[in-house]
Enzyme design. Structure first.
Site, PDB file in Angstrom:
ATOM      1  N   HIS A 234      -9.027   3.635  -1.864  1.00  0.00           N
ATOM      2  CA  HIS A 234      -7.887   3.036  -1.752  1.00  0.00           C
ATOM      3  C   HIS A 234      -7.540   2.352  -2.830  1.00  0.00           C
ATOM      4  O   HIS A 234      -7.131   1.153  -2.614  1.00  0.00           O
ATOM      5  CB  HIS A 234      -7.666   2.194  -0.235  1.00  0.00           C
TER       6      HIS A 234
ATOM      7  N   CYS B 156     -13.481   1.296   7.331  1.00  0.00           N
ATOM      8  CA  CYS B 156     -12.523   0.535   6.417  1.00  0.00           C
ATOM      9  C   CYS B 156     -12.610   0.997   5.139  1.00  0.00           C
ATOM     10  O   CYS B 156     -13.563   1.196   4.439  1.00  0.00           O
ATOM     11  CB  CYS B 156     -12.979  -0.927   6.576  1.00  0.00           C
TER      12      CYS B 156
ATOM     13  N   CYS C 271       0.818  -1.238  -0.025  1.00  0.00           N
ATOM     14  CA  CYS C 271       0.166  -0.107   0.079  1.00  0.00           C
ATOM     15  C   CYS C 271       0.814   1.569   0.193  1.00  0.00           C
ATOM     16  O   CYS C 271       0.487   2.361  -0.068  1.00  0.00           O
ATOM     17  CB  CYS C 271      -0.727  -0.052   1.055  1.00  0.00           C
TER      18      CYS C 271
END
Length: 408
Positions: free
Chosen positions: A353, A228, A87
């Site tokens: 994300h 999340c 990430c």
């Protein structure tokens, strides 16, 4: 003497589910915007760093993804490097581009991250995350999570990536040590979703109350779905230049200085040796290089793959005292208008994300803030900004972390 480094241009797509679009197409949109923002043309770029983590697993493009994406939009002859660092891929691509410029090897470099994570078979997407810890030692992962968060019966919880279990275990360890509450995690989530309402490039733009976050579908305790990050497609790009490159820019007054960029991996430590956590170790180095301290940071974009992640990083980076991150969020200190606004973009929880693009999207937001161009999300008088981008899991913490400090 090493070159000073500037961010001359930024670009990003909307973060969303982009059906019918692939990695090269998304990358091209972000790169074109970054070049236009810098007032440069494709021919001015002398090196490119292309971040992606999932294309090999999900589209079968196991190699030369950057060459295919960038040559397809007309880049030729220049060196192109493919970057994968979980990430933290986006920040890693930026750091490599900045280092190339700082060393004087090139005057202008490009960092771009692009991901297409939504595919027809969602199980394939979830399986990608299984490759971000030591696959040769699955028992070791189980032991680490049990040591952190104890044994929890989460058989009833919804489908999720393994990293929601990892973050949940770290969150439970934090709750046990500092008394942090689930409601404080919900306060972080509600704050970031509230910020995202004003970000037209965010994946989710719905306001949530703290109670609505708590009442949402449970994942691994103490996490619920709004706490999340979602599965996201998207791309972001940053143009980096040195002093010679800066002179080519028409709008050089809009450039933002890179005060420091540091990255690293952890150390062998006990699970409860909080003071030796990777982000804390890197923060001291970043502040020293930048010539600032945590008290000087006006706005931050932190890696909130879950709400707990934001609390953890606020503490490790010195933006609040150890154990005080939850209370700070609950008191509104990290909201727009608060003492230290964190994730005005909406963060990963709301903005989205797309793994390889995330770190560059954080920089996109901070450049807007330092230019005074963030609109309703603007942090008044922002002069120094910090981005923290981390990923993977090894030894009870993130496998890699990267910190970038920017100055107006």
């Amino acid at each position: 003497m090493s070159e000073q480094v500037w961010i001359a241009g930024v670009g990003m797509t909307r973060f969303a589910r982009h059906d019918g679009r692939g990695v090269p197409d998304l990358a091209a949109e972000a790169v074109r915007e970054a070049l236009a923002d810098a007032g440069l043309e494709r021919r001015h770029v002398e090196a490119a760093f292309f971040g992606n983590t999932t294309q090999g697993a999900l589209q079968g493009q196991l190699m030369v993804g950057g060459q295919i994406a960038l040559r397809g939009m007309g880049f030729e002859r220049i060196p192109m490097y493919n970057v994968e660092n979980a990430c933290a891929t986006g920040a890693s691509a930026l750091h490599l581009a900045a280092d190339q410029v700082r060393a004087g090897a090139v005057d202008i470099a490009l960092a771009v991250g692009s991901e297409k994570m939504n595919v027809a078979d969602r199980d394939r997407t979830m399986a990608v995350f299984e490759g971000a810890y030591d696959v040769s030692d699955p028992a070791g992962l189980t032991a680490s999570l049990t040591a952190l968060g104890g044994e929890v019966d989460d058989a009833h919880a919804g489908r999720r990536s393994v990293f929601m279990d990892i973050y949940a275990a770290m969150a439970r360890a934090h709750m046990r040590r500092f008394g942090t509450t689930q409601r404080q995690f919900a306060a972080v989530s509600a704050k970031n979703h509230r910020h995202s309402v004003h970000n037209p490039r965010a994946q989710h733009r719905k306001d949530f109350t703290v109670d609505e976050v708590l009442a949402a579908r449970a994942l691994s305790f103490p996490l619920t779905v709004p706490m999340c990050a979602p599965v996201t497609d998207g791309a972001a790009a940053v143009v980096v230049c040195g002093q010679r490159g800066l002179r080519r820019l028409v709008g050089r007054g809009r450039s933002v200085r890179v005060l420091a960029n540091v990255a690293g991996t952890g150390v062998v430590r006990a699970q409860d040796a909080w003071e030796q956590h990777i982000s804390g170790l890197l923060a001291g180095r970043a502040y020293e290089r930048a010539g600032v301290g945590p008290q000087d940071i006006d706005v931050a974009e932190l890696h909130d793959a879950t709400a707990f992640g934001e609390i953890q990083q606020c503490e490790l980076l010195g933006l609040c005292e150890p154990g005080a991150g939850g209370a700070a969020a609950e008191a509104g200190e990290t909201a727009l208008g608060g003492r230290i606004p964190v994730n005005p973009s909406g963060g990963l929880e709301a903005k989205g994300h797309p793994l390889g693009a995330t770190g560059l999207a954080q920089v996109y937001e901070l450049v807007q803030q330092l230019r005074g161009e963030a609109g309703v999300r603007q942090v008044s008088g922002a002069r120094v900004a910090l981005a923290e981008n981390s990923g993977g899991f090894y030894g009870g913490e993130e496998a890699v972390a990267a910190i970038t400090v920017l100055g107006a």
